[in-house]
Design an enzyme around this catalytic site. Structure first.
Site, short mmCIF file in Angstrom:
data_model
loop_
_atom_site.label_atom_id
_atom_site.label_comp_id
_atom_site.label_asym_id
_atom_site.label_seq_id
_atom_site.Cartn_x
_atom_site.Cartn_y
_atom_site.Cartn_z
N CYS A 1 89.17 57.62 -17.81
CA CYS A 1 87.93 57.99 -17.12
C CYS A 1 88.11 59.27 -16.30
O CYS A 1 87.17 60.06 -16.14
CB CYS A 1 87.45 56.86 -16.22
N ARG B 1 73.98 59.08 -11.43
CA ARG B 1 74.96 59.96 -12.06
C ARG B 1 74.33 61.13 -12.84
O ARG B 1 75.06 61.99 -13.33
CB ARG B 1 75.88 59.16 -12.98
N ARG C 1 75.49 51.67 -22.20
CA ARG C 1 75.16 52.96 -21.61
C ARG C 1 74.54 53.92 -22.63
O ARG C 1 73.37 54.27 -22.51
CB ARG C 1 76.41 53.59 -20.98
N ASP D 1 81.00 59.55 -8.29
CA ASP D 1 81.60 59.20 -9.58
C ASP D 1 81.98 60.42 -10.41
O ASP D 1 82.43 60.29 -11.55
CB ASP D 1 80.63 58.34 -10.40
N HIS E 1 81.85 50.94 -21.42
CA HIS E 1 82.08 52.19 -22.15
C HIS E 1 83.14 51.96 -23.21
O HIS E 1 84.05 51.14 -23.03
CB HIS E 1 82.60 53.29 -21.22
#
Length: 258
Positions: free
Chosen positions: A251, A82, A128, A57, A157
């Site tokens: 992103c 992550r 998150r 990612d 997000h």
């Protein structure tokens, strides 16, 4: 930006990820390269960070940090898969001479949940980023931070539910926010562009604007027309392979604000 050389979907940490769905890494790289080359053709400078094996990612560079006035707030990820990305991005900024760096104490996922307008830093929470990261960002950047609660797990997000177009002009998906946060948005941004559920569902709000050109998923057709009517130049891109990991144009793009 970070080339998706190691991109794959081997775990699921958002509703878009399905490890059982085949991923074409070569196609992901090709789509990413088209986005990279588009930025260059528009006159922008693109810096690259080396992809790290085992961090699929890492291509979603927006999550790596938030940079305002040359000051770098590092990211701290909620999901264990992550977490190594945060130090990798912070190390890149150290190596490239950014002396004002802050290692986050509270979970924040970079520009995934911090979006910057002329007057505010808009800060998402609910899925998150830890709400305590908002005060941390405000203290570090010296700018007012406006907390916004996300309520739809598809838009986990802030950068999947809202985009900054120019100055204090934004667009957003009203359905993605708690009623109290929607009230705040309507008060602070009365001229904002509301985006339909259909365009939001194809990640139309995961967009990057330089104040004129708005790069966004090409599937958001109605939104492209609305942007043209407001004087912007929408440019549609196909990042369908990267959407399998829950990300698109924004992103893949970390904005460095000097």
């Amino acid at each position: 930006m970070c080339r998706p050389a190691h991109f794959e979907v081997v775990y699921a940490i958002n509703p878009w990820m399905d490890p059982e769905k085949p991923v074409d890494t070569a196609l992901a790289v090709l789509q990413w390269e088209r986005l990279h080359d588009l930025y260059l053709s528009l006159g922008h400078t693109v810096d690259l960070i080396d992809p790290v094996p085992g961090l699929p990612d890492m291509v979603y560079a927006a999550n790596g940090a938030t940079v305002v006035d040359g000051r770098v707030l590092g990211a701290s990820f909620r999901n264990a898969q992550r977490r190594p990305e945060g130090p990798a991005y912070l190390a890149w900024f150290e190596q490239h001479g950014y002396t004002e760096r802050h290692e986050a104490r509270h979970v924040n996922e970079g520009e995934g949940d911090f979006l910057v307008t002329d007057s505010f830093v808009l800060a998402g929470h609910g899925f998150r980023s830890d709400v305590r990261s908002h005060q941390e960002a405000q203290s570090f950047f010296g700018r007012p931070v406006i907390g916004l609660e996300l309520v739809d797990p598809r838009y986990y997000h802030l950068d999947t539910a809202l985009a900054v177009l120019a100055g204090d002009e934004i667009m957003y998906n009203p359905d993605a926010f708690a009623p109290s946060s929607l009230k705040v948005l309507r008060s602070l941004f009365p001229d904002a562009l509301p985006v339909s559920a259909a365009d939001a569902a194809v990640f139309g709000l995961n967009a990057v604007s330089d104040g004129l050109n708005v790069v966004l998923p090409e599937a958001a057709g109605e939104l492209c027309a609305l942007l043209r009517a407001r004087g912007f130049h929408p440019i549609g891109m196909d990042l369908s392979e990267l959407l399998k990991g829950g990300g698109s144009v924004k992103c893949c793009t970390l904005e460095i604000r000097h």
